[in-house]
Design an enzyme around this catalytic site. Structure first.
Site, PDB file in Angstrom:
ATOM      1  N   GLU A 329      69.065  15.448  50.425  1.00 47.37           N
ATOM      2  CA  GLU A 329      69.886  15.071  51.590  1.00 47.37           C
ATOM      3  C   GLU A 329      71.366  15.368  51.344  1.00 47.37           C
ATOM      4  OE1 GLU A 329      69.329  11.489  53.749  1.00 47.37           O
ATOM      5  OE2 GLU A 329      67.150  11.483  53.518  1.00 47.37           O
ATOM      6  N   ASP A 476      62.674  13.300  46.059  1.00 45.60           N
ATOM      7  CA  ASP A 476      62.247  12.191  46.907  1.00 45.60           C
ATOM      8  C   ASP A 476      60.925  12.639  47.517  1.00 45.60           C
ATOM      9  OD1 ASP A 476      61.737  10.339  48.858  1.00 45.60           O
ATOM     10  OD2 ASP A 476      63.655  10.563  49.913  1.00 45.60           O
ATOM     11  N   ASN A 478      58.739  10.704  48.980  1.00 43.75           N
ATOM     12  CA  ASN A 478      58.305   9.810  50.056  1.00 43.75           C
ATOM     13  C   ASN A 478      56.862   9.347  49.845  1.00 43.75           C
ATOM     14  OD1 ASN A 478      60.388   9.210  52.051  1.00 43.75           O
ATOM     15  ND2 ASN A 478      60.495  11.430  52.359  1.00 43.75           N
TER      16      ASN A 478
END
Length: 591
Positions: A329, A476, A478
């Site tokens: 991100e 990440d 998730n």
């Protein structure tokens, strides 16, 4: 006029005069008291630029390299004459007695004690060390001196947090440049505090000489000025002065990462490698109405502002003294304007992979004293699935469910793959992977396909580019530790009956067996209770996976305590810049 160009400075044309050592020494003593005329002239470019200060204004001339010198000198002479006429007219309008009509200024170029022939082309005439004379004013000619093409200070400055200027230099090296930081004398300062020091600029006190400066609590309310001089070895270029937009503000006090820095005071000693994986929360997501009112309503609005969060992120990353940093991100602007300048100052180089259809992506940084970048092999997972024959079997199985296939192909999830070479032991390579898998809670089936594509691609890269290189897989994901993705990585495969294949309902199910292509991988930081902590959810979503037969875990930096994480209810907060927590560990090659 001084845009950064990719052309490499080649050999300059030979000097047309050979002055004696005595002449040069005398000239140098004289030049030390002169103003400079800066000439930018690169082989292969049709134009050169000539920049200098004359009659109270800056002049920038763009001329042909093959133009005769005499034309430029005449242009400068005419320019000075016009300025004198304007000054005369201005005086007359104000009722003052104008001075006599000015004669055209004599403009000549000298090298050593000889006047340069005006028929020479500009590319040969404007040599380093020449002297331009305009009337009675003399200028030291600096050809292609070290020059800052970019020099900016960050908008926000907090006490206790590093201020990292954005700097780009042409014809020089940042590590050679000189820096002087000045603090503005605060209004109402006592006479003792405001007492002038000989040679010191009035109203400003020098406070530092490093590229990065950390303001103290005593600096709150004061502005800073940075004087930076570009250099290349002993060669100097024109200095730049940067003034901060606003004053230093008070910091938030204790941050969630401050105690963690006690474990990372020094850079890990070779052959240990410190790795960081961190979702830093993209600004494009932090500033949405959903984030402000639903996801992070507990977070003070100013603490969600990018300038504020960047102060925290830079201090946190700098304090880890990491060798490899994988970030998710990452806004493109943040990478270019904030992370690259800051981490470059702390010894790291970085590469960026933008996520298609979005303004954020993946960034991988590496310590240049330990690693050299060999190659990058980034892919968009959905695109690779349909275009690369190595994924044809998985694509065929996925095609049995057109709805699931369409959902998969809509995703712009990327995989960043960086192959590094050990600087100390060049025959040793390392493959660093970085990704951010699909986020939806019911998207376990999508994440399985994405991870299947990623693992196949990584296996191929290592076998083709760096045989035997260990894999460090960060990101990440998730995915919690009871997910199919975690099982695929840690057990090297999942059965076709795994419940994640039906995570979005039976109509989007795809039951197939997936095999990793790697032996079971190890989660280097274990299975923390959470790496993501927001108001409505907390769980372990982030990982650093390694091959235990190739690398071993030497140290895992403890995560912040639950009390630290929840001091301001949840993340992000005034003391933590993201809704995720960075994973930090020290790894060592199995020799």
């Amino acid at each position: 006029m001084f845009n950064h160009l990719s052309a490499v400075l080649g050999l300059l044309p030979r000097r047309f005069l050979s002055p004696s050592p005595r002449t040069l020494a005398g000239a140098r003593r004289l030049l030390s008291r002169m103003e400079a005329v800066v000439v930018r002239c690169l082989p292969g470019e049709p134009k050169l630029t000539i920049s200098f200060h004359l009659d109270g204004s800056d002049r920038h001339m763009l001329r042909d390299q093959d133009e005769a010198l005499g034309k430029v000198l005449a242009r400068i002479s005419n320019s000075t004459t016009k300025n004198h006429r304007k000054a005369k007219k201005s005086k007359k309008n104000r009722g003052q007695q104008p001075c006599e009509a000015a004669e055209p200024a004599a403009v000549k170029l000298f090298f050593g004690e000889d006047e340069v022939n005006e028929t020479l082309p500009n590319s040969e005439a404007w040599q380093d060390g020449a002297v331009l004379q305009v009337g009675e004013v003399k200028y030291d000619v600096q050809r292609n001196p070290p020059t800052f093409t970019t020099a900016e200070l960050p908008v926000s400055q907090l006490a206790g947090f590093p201020v990292c200027p954005k700097l780009e230099v042409e014809f020089g090296k940042l590590q050679d440049c000189e820096f002087t930081w000045f603090r503005e004398t605060p209004p109402g300062a006592s006479s003792e505090a405001a007492e002038e020091i000989p040679g010191q600029e009035r109203g400003w006190t020098p406070v530092g000489r490093e590229r990065v400066h950390v303001p103290s609590n005593q600096d709150v309310g004061c502005r800073f000025k940075l004087r930076c001089t570009p250099k290349d070895g002993g060669r100097r270029g024109p200095a730049r002065e940067l003034l901060s937009v606003g004053a230093v503000e008070a910091g938030p006090g204790m941050c969630t990462f401050d105690n963690r820095h006690a474990y990372t005071v020094k850079v890990a000693e070779w052959p240990s490698v410190r790795v960081v994986s961190y979702n830093i929360l993209a600004d494009v997501y932090a500033q949405t109405d959903l984030s402000k009112t639903v996801l992070y309503p507990y977070c003070a609005p100013y603490a969600l502002q990018l300038d504020y969060r960047q102060n925290l992120i830079k201090k946190e990353l700098a304090g880890y003294n990491a060798d490899i940093v994988c970030l998710q991100e990452v806004d493109k602007g943040v990478f270019v304007d904030s992370l690259v300048p800051a981490l470059d100052a702390f010894g790291l180089d970085g590469v960026f992979k933008i996520k298609e259809k979005q303004h954020e992506g993946l960034a991988t940084f590496y310590r240049r004293s330990k690693f050299r970048l060999l190659s990058s092999h980034d892919i968009m997972l959905s695109e690779a699935l349909t275009s690369d024959p190595m994924h044809s079997e998985l694509l065929e199985k996925l095609s049995a469910n057109s709805t699931l296939k369409d959902r998969m192909l809509q995703r712009s999830t990327s995989l960043q793959v960086t192959v590094l070479e050990d600087v100390i032991k060049p025959d040793r390579k390392l493959c660093v992977a970085n990704t951010h898998l699909y986020w939806h809670p019911k998207g376990g089936n999508i994440r399985l396909v994405q991870m299947g594509v990623a693992l196949r691609h990584l296996s191929h890269v290592i076998s083709e580019v760096a045989p035997g290189a260990p894999l460090v897989f960060c990101g990440d994901f998730n995915s919690t530790p009871n997910s199919g993705v975690f099982q695929l990585l840690s057990e090297a495969g999942i059965p076709q009956q795994h419940e994640d294949w039906s995570s979005s309902g039976p109509e989007e199910s795809c039951s197939t067996e997936l095999v990793s292509g790697f032996p079971p991988l190890l989660s280097a930081c274990g299975q923390p209770a959470y790496t993501n902590y927001v108001g409505g959810f907390h769980g372990c979503l982030d990982y650093v996976f390694i091959q235990p037969e190739r690398m071993q875990v030497e140290q895992v930096i403890p995560l912040p305590s639950h009390q630290e994480v929840t001091t301001y209810e949840a993340l992000p907060s005034v003391a933590h810049p993201s809704d995720h927590i960075a994973l930090v560990c020290d790894l060592r090659w199995n020799l």
